[in-house]
Design an enzyme around this catalytic site. Structure first.
Site, PDB file in Angstrom:
ATOM      1  CE  LYS A  13     -12.082   3.753   5.398  1.00 55.35           C
ATOM      2  NZ  LYS A  13     -11.208   4.595   4.079  1.00 55.35           N
ATOM      3  CG  ASN A  55       5.634   2.488  -1.002  1.00 49.89           C
ATOM      4  OD1 ASN A  55       5.680   1.663   0.035  1.00 49.89           O
ATOM      5  ND2 ASN A  55       4.665   1.710  -2.050  1.00 49.89           N
ATOM      6  CB  SER A 135       2.118   0.841   1.825  1.00 52.70           C
ATOM      7  OG  SER A 135       0.663   0.084   2.061  1.00 52.70           O
ATOM      8  N   GLY A 140      -3.931   7.669  -1.082  1.00 57.16           N
ATOM      9  CA  GLY A 140      -4.533   8.827  -2.006  1.00 57.16           C
ATOM     10  C   GLY A 140      -5.982   8.213  -2.227  1.00 57.16           C
ATOM     11  CB  ALA A 141      -7.106   4.885  -3.426  1.00 54.71           C
ATOM     12  N   GLY A 142      -7.964   6.419  -0.915  1.00 54.26           N
ATOM     13  CA  GLY A 142      -9.574   6.690  -0.142  1.00 54.26           C
ATOM     14  C   GLY A 142      -9.729   5.044   0.823  1.00 54.26           C
ATOM     15  CB  SER A 145      -2.832   4.279   2.043  1.00 55.80           C
ATOM     16  OG  SER A 145      -2.644   5.334   2.022  1.00 55.80           O
ATOM     17  CB  SER A 146      -2.574   8.797   5.782  1.00 55.28           C
ATOM     18  OG  SER A 146      -3.609   9.024   6.639  1.00 55.28           O
ATOM     19  CD  GLU A 193      -5.015   8.521   9.700  1.00 53.44           C
ATOM     20  OE1 GLU A 193      -6.242   8.439   9.369  1.00 53.44           O
ATOM     21  OE2 GLU A 193      -4.312   8.790   8.956  1.00 53.44           O
ATOM     22  CG  ASP A 204      -9.399   5.783   7.482  1.00 48.89           C
ATOM     23  OD1 ASP A 204     -11.023   5.642   7.533  1.00 48.89           O
ATOM     24  OD2 ASP A 204      -9.281   6.391   6.989  1.00 48.89           O
TER      25      ASP A 204
END
Length: 396
Positions: A13, A55, A135, A140-142, A145-146, A193, A204
């Site tokens: 997202k 990954n 993926s 960790g890029a906002g 992904s989680s 999450e 998310d």
């Protein structure tokens, strides 16, 4: 328990408009990013449950018989509620982790175990299976992904345990679940999450479940009607930032200059609402002038975010480079570095797109050409996935 291999994918997202303002009760628009997370679930009879996350270089396996003997009564069957800190500690024991481990990678394993033990409790015996998740999203890029990981896990485990039906019909390459089943996937994904993030907003996982675009305000999430898929460049400046520090910075600026900052937040809210209106019109009949409005909104929001103090020299550079090619960009997420998005109009020629990608890459940025408004969690036949997707997994 199903006997066939399941192949599931879910999108990431981006925040289109409303980052930071959303913390102060304003509207945010979150859209599904068509960089996807893929999960392959393979049932087998070797008495083990395996998790492979290429990954991040994690490969774990547990004895199903040993897991079966553990007291997992603290995970109530079908109980979609948050784990207490004590339950998380118990889960760490089950996973065989030392008490003090809390890094993101271990949390991904805990999230898997939590969903596996909770969802599969309905089975006479815990199933033997191998789960591989890979993926296209940077972690960790906002970019959610989680959440995409949790949504894939929930969808695959619920389907494997026949809690929800497999929606794939014969001859179909891909399919999606019914609204009711998506609700259940989303509920369980939210629990996954929570293990990873503690107290997430739920945006998310909702975007990753339903896809398209969502409006979020003060805890209320609603879907936008069939938004168009917009082509974008997603750019990662690779400049690390602390979301917590940036949010705190906006709050202190608001307290220091309420007469200046409060109107900025109201103005960002108006940008989100105007964008929502334009996307609604585009769903019915997209026209070139819609793109011009979207570009103006992007420019105005970026200036507002700079005024809030969440810009960064790397993001200014990104905006300058794309503007030199006649394209419009803004930061997405927390700012202070991190990622930005650039809108690609449909009339752009291929060489123009390649030129701007080249210019961004030469700044040291990572650049993806993708789209927003992508479909939510989906199930696929193995043959239907583009060749690069399994190749990407095998190359990890």
């Amino acid at each position: 328990m199903l006997s066939e291999v399941l192949l599931v994918s879910a999108p990431g997202k981006v925040i289109l408009h409303g980052e930071h303002a959303v913390v102060h009760g304003k509207v945010a628009l979150a859209v599904a990013l068509n960089l996807r997370t893929f999960l392959r679930l393979q049932p087998h009879s070797n008495g083990k449950v395996g998790l492979n996350l290429p990954n991040i270089g994690i490969k774990r396996a547990w004895d199903v018989a040993k897991l079966q003997m553990l007291d997992t009564s603290f995970l109530k069957q079908g109980d979609v509620t948050a784990l207490t800190p004590e339950q998380v500690e118990k889960l760490k024991e089950v996973a065989g982790f030392p008490e003090d481990c809390a890094d993101h990678e271990h949390l991904a394993v805990l999230s898997f175990l939590h969903l596996y033990l909770s969802v599969c409790q309905s089975q006479r015996a815990l199933p033997s299976l191998d789960v591989t998740v890979w993926s296209e999203l940077p972690t960790g890029a906002g970019l959610g992904s989680s959440a995409a990981y949790s949504v894939c896990l929930a969808a695959a485990l619920l389907t494997a345990c026949k809690e929800i039906p497999n929606p794939l019909e014969d001859g179909e390459a891909a399919s999606r679940w019914t609204e009711e089943n998506l609700e259940l996937i989303n509920k369980w994904a939210f629990q996954g999450e929570r293990v990873i993030h503690g107290n997430p907003s739920g945006v998310d996982n909702a975007v990753s479940t339903w896809g398209g675009a969502l409006r979020y305000q003060q805890g209320k999430i609603s879907s936008l009607k069939r938004p168009p898929a917009l082509k974008i460049l997603l750019i990662n400046t690779k400049v690390p930032r602390s979301t917590k520090a940036l949010v705190a910075g906006v709050r202190s600026r608001l307290l220091k200059f309420p007469g200046i900052v409060a109107p900025l937040l109201t103005s960002i809210d108006a940008i989100s609402l105007e964008c929502e209106r334009v996307l609604g019109e585009m769903a019915a009949a997209p026209a070139p002038e819609h793109y011009l409005v979207l570009e103006e909104l992007i420019d105005m929001n970026q200036h507002h975010l700079n005024a809030l103090g969440v810009g960064h020299a790397s993001l200014d550079r990104l905006c300058q480079v794309t503007m030199a090619h006649g394209l419009h960009s803004k930061l997405t997420g927390a700012g202070g570095g991190g990622c930005g998005i650039t809108l690609l109009r449909p009339d752009l020629e291929r060489p123009e797109v390649e030129a701007v990608k080249q210019a961004l890459t030469s700044c040291g940025f990572d650049c993806w050409e993708t789209s927003i408004g992508a479909p939510g969690v989906s199930i696929h036949t193995a043959a239907s996935l583009d060749a690069p997707v399994p190749q990407a997994r095998d190359g990890l």
